[in-house]
Scaffold this active site. Structure first.
Site, short mmCIF file in Angstrom:
data_model
loop_
_atom_site.label_atom_id
_atom_site.label_comp_id
_atom_site.label_asym_id
_atom_site.label_seq_id
_atom_site.Cartn_x
_atom_site.Cartn_y
_atom_site.Cartn_z
N HIS A 169 -8.84 -1.96 11.50
CA HIS A 169 -8.55 -2.09 10.06
C HIS A 169 -9.23 -3.37 9.57
O HIS A 169 -8.71 -4.46 9.73
CB HIS A 169 -7.03 -2.16 9.90
CG HIS A 169 -6.52 -2.34 8.51
ND1 HIS A 169 -5.93 -1.32 7.79
CD2 HIS A 169 -6.47 -3.42 7.69
CE1 HIS A 169 -5.54 -1.77 6.61
NE2 HIS A 169 -5.85 -3.04 6.52
N HIS A 205 -10.99 -5.80 6.70
CA HIS A 205 -11.25 -6.20 5.31
C HIS A 205 -12.64 -6.82 5.32
O HIS A 205 -13.11 -7.34 6.33
CB HIS A 205 -10.17 -7.18 4.83
CG HIS A 205 -8.85 -6.50 4.58
ND1 HIS A 205 -8.40 -6.21 3.31
CD2 HIS A 205 -7.91 -6.00 5.42
CE1 HIS A 205 -7.23 -5.58 3.39
NE2 HIS A 205 -6.91 -5.44 4.67
N CYS A 218 -4.15 -8.00 0.53
CA CYS A 218 -2.72 -8.10 0.79
C CYS A 218 -2.17 -9.20 -0.11
O CYS A 218 -2.65 -10.33 -0.07
CB CYS A 218 -2.45 -8.45 2.24
SG CYS A 218 -0.69 -8.71 2.55
N ASN A 242 -10.74 -3.96 1.37
CA ASN A 242 -10.95 -3.34 2.68
C ASN A 242 -12.39 -2.88 2.79
O ASN A 242 -13.09 -2.69 1.79
CB ASN A 242 -10.07 -2.09 2.79
CG ASN A 242 -8.60 -2.40 2.88
OD1 ASN A 242 -7.99 -2.76 1.89
ND2 ASN A 242 -8.04 -2.26 4.06
P1 HMG Z 1 14.26 -9.33 2.15
O1 HMG Z 1 14.35 -9.92 0.80
O2 HMG Z 1 14.44 -10.22 3.34
O3 HMG Z 1 15.23 -8.06 2.25
O4 HMG Z 1 12.84 -8.62 2.23
P2 HMG Z 1 16.70 -7.96 2.82
O5 HMG Z 1 16.65 -7.17 4.08
O6 HMG Z 1 17.34 -9.32 2.84
O7 HMG Z 1 17.42 -7.08 1.66
C1 HMG Z 1 17.60 -7.61 0.35
C2 HMG Z 1 17.77 -6.47 -0.64
O8 HMG Z 1 16.57 -5.71 -0.70
C3 HMG Z 1 18.89 -5.48 -0.29
O9 HMG Z 1 19.42 -5.01 -1.52
C4 HMG Z 1 18.14 -4.34 0.36
O10 HMG Z 1 18.80 -3.09 0.24
C5 HMG Z 1 16.86 -4.33 -0.45
P3 HMG Z 1 20.85 -5.55 -2.08
O11 HMG Z 1 21.83 -5.22 -0.98
O12 HMG Z 1 20.65 -7.02 -2.24
O13 HMG Z 1 21.00 -4.79 -3.36
N1 HMG Z 1 15.77 -3.79 0.38
C6 HMG Z 1 14.96 -2.78 0.00
N2 HMG Z 1 14.89 -2.05 -1.13
C7 HMG Z 1 13.95 -1.06 -1.13
N3 HMG Z 1 13.11 -0.79 -0.12
C8 HMG Z 1 13.17 -1.51 1.02
C9 HMG Z 1 14.11 -2.56 1.08
N4 HMG Z 1 14.41 -3.43 2.05
C10 HMG Z 1 15.41 -4.18 1.61
N5 HMG Z 1 12.35 -1.23 2.03
C11 HMG Z 1 11.35 -6.97 3.13
C12 HMG Z 1 12.40 -8.03 3.45
C13 HMG Z 1 10.71 -6.56 4.46
C14 HMG Z 1 12.02 -5.78 2.50
C15 HMG Z 1 10.28 -7.57 2.17
O14 HMG Z 1 9.80 -8.73 2.75
C16 HMG Z 1 9.14 -6.63 1.87
O15 HMG Z 1 9.33 -5.63 1.19
N6 HMG Z 1 7.91 -6.95 2.36
C17 HMG Z 1 6.76 -6.08 2.20
C18 HMG Z 1 5.52 -6.87 1.90
C19 HMG Z 1 4.33 -5.94 1.82
O16 HMG Z 1 4.46 -4.77 1.47
N7 HMG Z 1 3.12 -6.46 2.14
C20 HMG Z 1 1.90 -5.68 2.09
C21 HMG Z 1 1.80 -4.67 3.18
S1 HMG Z 1 1.24 -5.38 4.72
C22 HMG Z 1 -0.50 -5.38 4.62
O17 HMG Z 1 -1.04 -5.16 3.57
C23 HMG Z 1 -1.31 -5.60 5.88
C24 HMG Z 1 -1.96 -4.32 6.40
O18 HMG Z 1 -2.83 -3.74 5.43
C25 HMG Z 1 -2.75 -4.60 7.68
C26 HMG Z 1 -3.71 -5.80 7.55
O19 HMG Z 1 -4.56 -5.82 6.64
O20 HMG Z 1 -3.58 -6.68 8.40
C27 HMG Z 1 -0.89 -3.25 6.76
MG MG Z 2 -4.88 -4.40 5.05
#
Ligand code: HMG
Ligand code: MG
Length: 305
Positions: A212, A214, A245, A254
Site C-alpha cells: 500500500h 502513497h 490520511c 496514494n
Molecule cells: P475514541 O474516541 O477513543 O472512542 O476513538 P471510544 O472507544 O472511547 O468511544 C467513544 C464514543 O465513540 C462512544 O460513544 C462510542 O460508541 C463511539 P458514546 O458512548 O460516547 O456515545 N464510537 C464509535 N461510533 C461509531 N463508529 C465507531 C465508533 N467507535 C467508537 N467505530 C476510534 C477511537 C478508533 C473510534 C477513533 O480513534 C477512530 O475512529 N479512528 C479512526 C481514524 C481513521 O479512520 N484514520 C484513517 C484510516 S487509517 C489510514 O488511512 C491508513 C491506511 O490507509 C494504511 C496506510 O496508509 O498506512 C489504512
Molecule cells: Mg493509506
C-alpha cells in the site's frame, strides 16, 4: 508495447482504495450519491476489490460519516466490498448491514497508534482482538493493515523487526491478508525488498502480503516493481491518485490506479481493469472535487468524464 520481465508474477490483484483512502482526506464533503456512482464506476471498470468506506467514529473522519447510507445504497453490490472497522462498534455497524469483508488498521509505531486510534501501541491490539474474533465467527473475511511500515513523521525510520512484530501479531489474530502501508510515502525500492524478505523469513507467505504505497516522493511505482520482483501479487491503489490520511502529517495521495495499470499492462501482467473506463471515472471525479487528478496517466489520457 508489452515487454514482460522474466520472473515476475503473471497476474496481480488491484485493491482499489480511492473511495475510502482517497475520499477520507478530501476537504470537500462529497455527496453520498456521487460516492455511490464512484464505487459503481470503479466496479464497472473491472476492479476486483473496491474498499468503499470506513465505519470509524464520524467526528474523527467526517468525510465518511455517511458510511451506512453508502453501503445501503450499494445494496447487494456493497455486501462484498471491504470497509474499515477499528473496533467492535464499527464491526456492529458493518454486521447490521450484512457486510462480509472488513479491514482493521494497526500501526507499527506508538505515536501513530495514539494519533490515529486514540490507543497505545499495545491497546490497539486489545481493541482489534475481540473485533477480529467476532468478525471471523460471523463468517467475515478480515484484512489487516499495518501503517508506518517505512517511516513515521514523528518517530522517523521504523526498524524492519518492529514492522514484522506488528504484522505477525495482526495475522495471528486470523486476518487473511496483511497490507503494508507506506502511510507517508517515504519507502524506496531496496527497503521494500528488505521488508518483504523480513516478513517471509518470519514465516509469512508472500501470497498473504499486499503493498500500500502513497506517492509523496514519487517512488510508488518503483516500489511496486520491487514488490513484483519479490513475488507480491496484491497492490493497493487509488483511482486518480486521490488520498492520504488525515491523522498523518505529510500523507499525500496514494499510488494512482491508472499509473499502476499502465505499468502492469506494459509488463504483460494480467489485472483485468479497463484503463479507459478508469481514466474517465477519475476525470469525472476530479470534476466533482474541483481539482485535476495528480496521476500522470490520467493527465496524459484524460479528456472529459
Ligand atoms: P475514541 O474516541 O477513543 O472512542 O476513538 P471510544 O472507544 O472511547 O468511544 C467513544 C464514543 O465513540 C462512544 O460513544 C462510542 O460508541 C463511539 P458514546 O458512548 O460516547 O456515545 N464510537 C464509535 N461510533 C461509531 N463508529 C465507531 C465508533 N467507535 C467508537 N467505530 C476510534 C477511537 C478508533 C473510534 C477513533 O480513534 C477512530 O475512529 N479512528 C479512526 C481514524 C481513521 O479512520 N484514520 C484513517 C484510516 S487509517 C489510514 O488511512 C491508513 C491506511 O490507509 C494504511 C496506510 O496508509 O498506512 C489504512
Ligand atoms: Mg493509506
Amino acid at each position: 508495447m508489452v515487454v514482460p520481465e522474466p520472473g515476475l508474477p503473471t497476474a496481480v490483484t488491484i485493491y482499489e482504495v480511492g473511495a475510502r483512502d482517497g475520499l477520507q482526506n478530501e476537504k470537500a464533503l462529497v455527496p453520498v450519491e456521487v460516492k455511490e456512482q464512484f464505487v459503481r464506476r470503479l466496479l464497472a471498470a473491472g476492479l476486483p476489490v473496491v474498499e468503499a468506506t470506513s465505519f470509524v467514529h464520524p467526528t474523527w473522519v467526517p468525510q465518511l460519516a455517511d458510511a451506512a447510507e453508502l453501503m445501503s445504497r450499494l445494496g447487494a453490490d456493497g455486501v462484498d466490498l471491504p470497509v474499515l472497522v477499528p473496533n467492535e462498534r464499527g464491526l456492529d455497524r458493518a454486521l447490521e448491514l450484512g457486510l462480509r469483508h472488513v479491514a482493521i488498521f494497526g500501526s507499527a509505531t506508538e505515536t501513530f497508534a495514539r494519533k490515529n486510534l486514540n490507543r497505545s501501541y499495545d491497546e490497539q491490539f486489545a481493541m482489534f482482538e475481540p473485533t477480529v474474533a467476532r468478525a471471523l465467527a460471523s463468517g467475515m473475511d478480515v484484512r489487516a493493515y499495518v501503517s508506518m511500515c517505512f517511516g513515521d513523521p514523528w518517530e522517523g525510520a521504523v526498524p524492519l523487526d518492529q514492522v514484522v512484530r506488528a504484522g505477525v501479531r495482526l495475522l495471528e489474530m486470523g486476518a487473511s491478508q496483511l497490507s503494508l502501508g507506506d502511510t507517508i510515502g517515504v519507502a524506496t525500492a531496496g527497503h521494500v525488498t528488505a521488508l518483504v524478505a523480513a516478513l517471509v523469513d518470519a514465516g509469512v507467505g508472500v501470497d498473504r502480503l499486499a503493498l500500500h504505497f502513497h506517492d509523496t516522493y514519487g517512488q510508488a511505482l518503483s516500489n511496486v516493481q520491487a514488490g513484483l520482483r519479490a513475488g507480491v501479487t496484491t497492490y493497493d491503489a487509488s483511482a486518480g491518485g486521490l488520498g492520504g490520511c488525515p491523522y498523518a502529517e505529510s500523507a499525500t495521495g496514494n499510488l494512482a490506479t491508472e499509473d499502476l495499470v499502465w505499468l502492469l499492462t506494459g509488463l504483460g501482467i494480467d489485472h483485468g481493469v479497463s484503463l479507459d473506463a478508469l481514466v474517465a471515472t477519475s476525470t469525472w471525479m476530479a470534476g466533482h472535487l474541483g481539482r485535476p487528478s495528480p496521476s500522470a496517466v490520467v493527465r496524459a489520457l484524460g479528456h472529459g468524464g
